[in-house]
Design an enzyme around this catalytic site. Structure first.
Site, PDB file in Angstrom:
ATOM      1  N   MET A  75       0.803  -1.224   0.000  1.00 50.83           N
ATOM      2  CA  MET A  75       0.000   0.000   0.000  1.00 50.83           C
ATOM      3  C   MET A  75       0.840   1.280   0.000  1.00 50.83           C
ATOM      4  O   MET A  75       0.303   2.377   0.134  1.00 50.83           O
ATOM      5  CB  MET A  75      -0.953   0.012   1.197  1.00 50.83           C
ATOM      6  N   CYS A  76       2.150   1.157  -0.153  1.00 47.40           N
ATOM      7  CA  CYS A  76       3.008   2.349  -0.233  1.00 47.40           C
ATOM      8  C   CYS A  76       2.890   2.979  -1.618  1.00 47.40           C
ATOM      9  O   CYS A  76       2.872   2.275  -2.627  1.00 47.40           O
ATOM     10  CB  CYS A  76       4.459   1.980   0.017  1.00 47.40           C
ATOM     11  N   HIS A  77       2.836   4.297  -1.625  1.00 49.69           N
ATOM     12  CA  HIS A  77       2.796   5.025  -2.888  1.00 49.69           C
ATOM     13  C   HIS A  77       4.200   5.119  -3.478  1.00 49.69           C
ATOM     14  O   HIS A  77       5.159   5.344  -2.739  1.00 49.69           O
ATOM     15  CB  HIS A  77       2.273   6.455  -2.664  1.00 49.69           C
ATOM     16  N   MET A 115       8.336   4.661   5.614  1.00 50.36           N
ATOM     17  CA  MET A 115       8.550   3.295   5.144  1.00 50.36           C
ATOM     18  C   MET A 115       9.834   3.186   4.320  1.00 50.36           C
ATOM     19  O   MET A 115      10.540   2.180   4.381  1.00 50.36           O
ATOM     20  CB  MET A 115       7.345   2.802   4.335  1.00 50.36           C
ATOM     21  N   GLU A 116      10.153   4.219   3.585  1.00 47.23           N
ATOM     22  CA  GLU A 116      11.392   4.218   2.806  1.00 47.23           C
ATOM     23  C   GLU A 116      12.611   4.210   3.720  1.00 47.23           C
ATOM     24  O   GLU A 116      13.587   3.490   3.467  1.00 47.23           O
ATOM     25  CB  GLU A 116      11.416   5.424   1.860  1.00 47.23           C
ATOM     26  N   ASP A 130      24.431 -10.724   4.655  1.00 45.22           N
ATOM     27  CA  ASP A 130      24.733 -11.499   3.454  1.00 45.22           C
ATOM     28  C   ASP A 130      26.227 -11.511   3.149  1.00 45.22           C
ATOM     29  O   ASP A 130      26.778 -12.543   2.774  1.00 45.22           O
ATOM     30  CB  ASP A 130      23.959 -10.939   2.257  1.00 45.22           C
TER      31      ASP A 130
END
Length: 159
Positions: A75-77, A115-116, A130
Protein backbone atom coordinates in the site's frame (compact mmCIF):
# COMPACT_ATOMS: atom_id res chain seq x y z
CA UNK A 1 -15.38 -0.51 6.80
CA UNK A 2 -14.74 3.13 5.84
CA UNK A 3 -13.05 3.79 9.24
CA UNK A 4 -10.05 1.81 7.98
CA UNK A 5 -7.97 3.85 5.56
CA UNK A 6 -6.70 0.93 3.49
CA UNK A 7 -10.07 -0.76 2.94
CA UNK A 8 -12.79 0.41 0.59
CA UNK A 9 -16.52 0.44 1.39
CA UNK A 10 -16.75 -3.20 0.30
CA UNK A 11 -14.02 -4.24 2.77
CA UNK A 12 -11.37 -4.82 0.10
CA UNK A 13 -7.84 -3.49 0.12
CA UNK A 14 -7.18 -0.13 -1.50
CA UNK A 15 -4.38 2.37 -1.77
CA UNK A 16 -5.28 5.62 -0.03
CA UNK A 17 -5.97 8.50 -2.44
CA UNK A 18 -3.51 11.32 -1.68
CA UNK A 19 -4.55 13.52 -4.61
CA UNK A 20 -5.88 16.32 -2.40
CA UNK A 21 -3.08 16.22 0.22
CA UNK A 22 -0.82 19.25 0.26
CA UNK A 23 2.77 18.83 -0.74
CA UNK A 24 5.32 19.57 1.95
CA UNK A 25 8.95 18.88 2.76
CA UNK A 26 9.07 15.55 4.54
CA UNK A 27 11.85 13.55 6.10
CA UNK A 28 12.20 10.39 8.13
CA UNK A 29 15.06 8.82 10.04
CA UNK A 30 15.15 5.12 10.90
CA UNK A 31 17.66 2.96 12.69
CA UNK A 32 18.62 -0.68 12.65
CA UNK A 33 21.61 -2.60 13.92
CA UNK A 34 23.56 -5.78 13.39
CA UNK A 35 25.72 -7.53 15.96
CA UNK A 36 28.88 -9.27 14.74
CA UNK A 37 31.83 -11.08 16.26
CA UNK A 38 35.38 -9.75 16.55
CA UNK A 39 36.60 -11.38 13.31
CA UNK A 40 33.82 -9.82 11.26
CA UNK A 41 34.30 -6.42 12.93
CA UNK A 42 38.03 -6.55 12.11
CA UNK A 43 37.33 -7.69 8.55
CA UNK A 44 34.82 -4.91 7.91
CA UNK A 45 36.81 -2.10 9.52
CA UNK A 46 40.05 -3.11 7.78
CA UNK A 47 38.21 -3.69 4.47
CA UNK A 48 39.47 -7.28 4.33
CA UNK A 49 36.20 -9.16 3.78
CA UNK A 50 36.26 -11.61 0.84
CA UNK A 51 33.12 -10.09 -0.70
CA UNK A 52 34.59 -6.58 -0.66
CA UNK A 53 33.77 -3.27 1.02
CA UNK A 54 30.81 -4.32 3.16
CA UNK A 55 29.69 -0.87 4.28
CA UNK A 56 29.84 0.69 0.81
CA UNK A 57 27.80 -2.13 -0.65
CA UNK A 58 25.32 -1.89 2.26
CA UNK A 59 24.95 1.87 1.69
CA UNK A 60 24.15 1.37 -1.98
CA UNK A 61 21.73 -1.45 -1.11
CA UNK A 62 19.95 0.81 1.39
CA UNK A 63 19.61 3.62 -1.13
CA UNK A 64 18.28 1.21 -3.76
CA UNK A 65 15.85 -0.27 -1.23
CA UNK A 66 14.45 3.15 -0.32
CA UNK A 67 13.75 3.78 -4.01
CA UNK A 68 11.99 0.39 -4.35
CA UNK A 69 9.82 0.51 -1.22
CA UNK A 70 6.53 0.82 -3.10
CA UNK A 71 7.40 -2.37 -4.99
CA UNK A 72 7.85 -4.25 -1.70
CA UNK A 73 5.14 -2.83 0.58
CA UNK A 74 1.73 -3.22 -1.10
CA UNK A 75 0.00 0.00 0.00
CA UNK A 76 3.01 2.35 -0.23
CA UNK A 77 2.80 5.02 -2.89
CA UNK A 78 5.61 5.31 -5.40
CA UNK A 79 7.16 8.64 -4.53
CA UNK A 80 9.88 10.91 -5.77
CA UNK A 81 12.68 10.70 -3.23
CA UNK A 82 14.90 13.76 -3.13
CA UNK A 83 17.64 12.31 -0.92
CA UNK A 84 18.79 9.23 0.96
CA UNK A 85 21.71 9.10 3.38
CA UNK A 86 23.01 6.06 5.25
CA UNK A 87 25.38 6.42 8.21
CA UNK A 88 27.17 3.79 10.29
CA UNK A 89 28.57 3.80 13.81
CA UNK A 90 30.27 0.99 15.73
CA UNK A 91 29.53 0.24 19.39
CA UNK A 92 31.29 -2.47 21.44
CA UNK A 93 28.86 -4.90 23.12
CA UNK A 94 30.51 -7.41 25.49
CA UNK A 95 32.86 -9.54 23.32
CA UNK A 96 31.08 -8.49 20.12
CA UNK A 97 30.41 -5.33 18.13
CA UNK A 98 27.17 -3.67 17.13
CA UNK A 99 26.95 -1.76 13.88
CA UNK A 100 24.34 0.99 14.18
CA UNK A 101 22.68 1.86 10.88
CA UNK A 102 20.92 5.22 10.45
CA UNK A 103 18.98 6.01 7.30
CA UNK A 104 17.59 9.43 6.44
CA UNK A 105 15.15 9.88 3.56
CA UNK A 106 13.77 13.19 2.25
CA UNK A 107 11.11 14.21 -0.24
CA UNK A 108 8.81 17.04 -1.20
CA UNK A 109 5.45 15.43 -1.72
CA UNK A 110 2.00 14.41 -0.52
CA UNK A 111 2.98 11.40 1.58
CA UNK A 112 5.72 10.61 4.06
CA UNK A 113 8.92 8.63 3.73
CA UNK A 114 8.85 6.61 6.96
CA UNK A 115 8.55 3.29 5.14
CA UNK A 116 11.39 4.22 2.81
CA UNK A 117 13.69 5.02 5.75
CA UNK A 118 12.74 1.79 7.53
CA UNK A 119 13.24 -0.25 4.36
CA UNK A 120 16.65 1.34 3.75
CA UNK A 121 17.87 0.55 7.28
CA UNK A 122 16.53 -3.01 7.10
CA UNK A 123 18.12 -3.79 3.75
CA UNK A 124 21.44 -2.33 4.93
CA UNK A 125 21.42 -4.78 7.85
CA UNK A 126 20.44 -7.68 5.58
CA UNK A 127 23.24 -6.78 3.17
CA UNK A 128 25.84 -6.76 5.95
CA UNK A 129 24.54 -10.19 7.01
CA UNK A 130 24.73 -11.50 3.45
CA UNK A 131 28.29 -10.30 2.98
CA UNK A 132 29.50 -11.72 6.32
CA UNK A 133 27.50 -14.92 6.79
CA UNK A 134 30.32 -17.14 5.53
CA UNK A 135 32.26 -16.27 8.71
CA UNK A 136 29.36 -16.55 11.16
CA UNK A 137 25.74 -17.47 10.55
CA UNK A 138 24.91 -16.43 14.14
CA UNK A 139 24.99 -12.71 13.29
CA UNK A 140 22.03 -10.96 14.93
CA UNK A 141 20.04 -8.22 13.24
CA UNK A 142 18.64 -5.93 15.94
CA UNK A 143 15.59 -3.78 16.37
CA UNK A 144 14.57 -1.57 13.49
CA UNK A 145 12.52 1.52 14.26
CA UNK A 146 11.61 5.05 13.23
CA UNK A 147 13.59 7.62 15.22
CA UNK A 148 12.00 10.76 13.80
CA UNK A 149 9.87 12.21 11.01
CA UNK A 150 8.92 15.68 9.96
CA UNK A 151 6.34 17.21 7.67
CA UNK A 152 2.86 16.21 6.66
CA UNK A 153 -0.55 16.39 8.27
CA UNK A 154 0.40 14.38 11.36
CA UNK A 155 3.32 16.72 12.11
CA UNK A 156 6.67 15.90 13.61
CA UNK A 157 7.60 12.81 15.59
CA UNK A 158 10.70 12.08 17.64
CA UNK A 159 11.37 8.85 19.50
Amino acid sequence: MSEFTHFNDQGHARMVDITEKAESHRSAVAQSSIQVNEAIYQGITSNQMKKGDVLSVAQVAGIMAAKQTSSLIPMCHPISISGVNIEFDWKPVKEEYQLLIKSTVRTKGSTGVEMEALTAASVCALTVYDMCKSLDKGIVIGETYLTSKSGGKSGDYSR
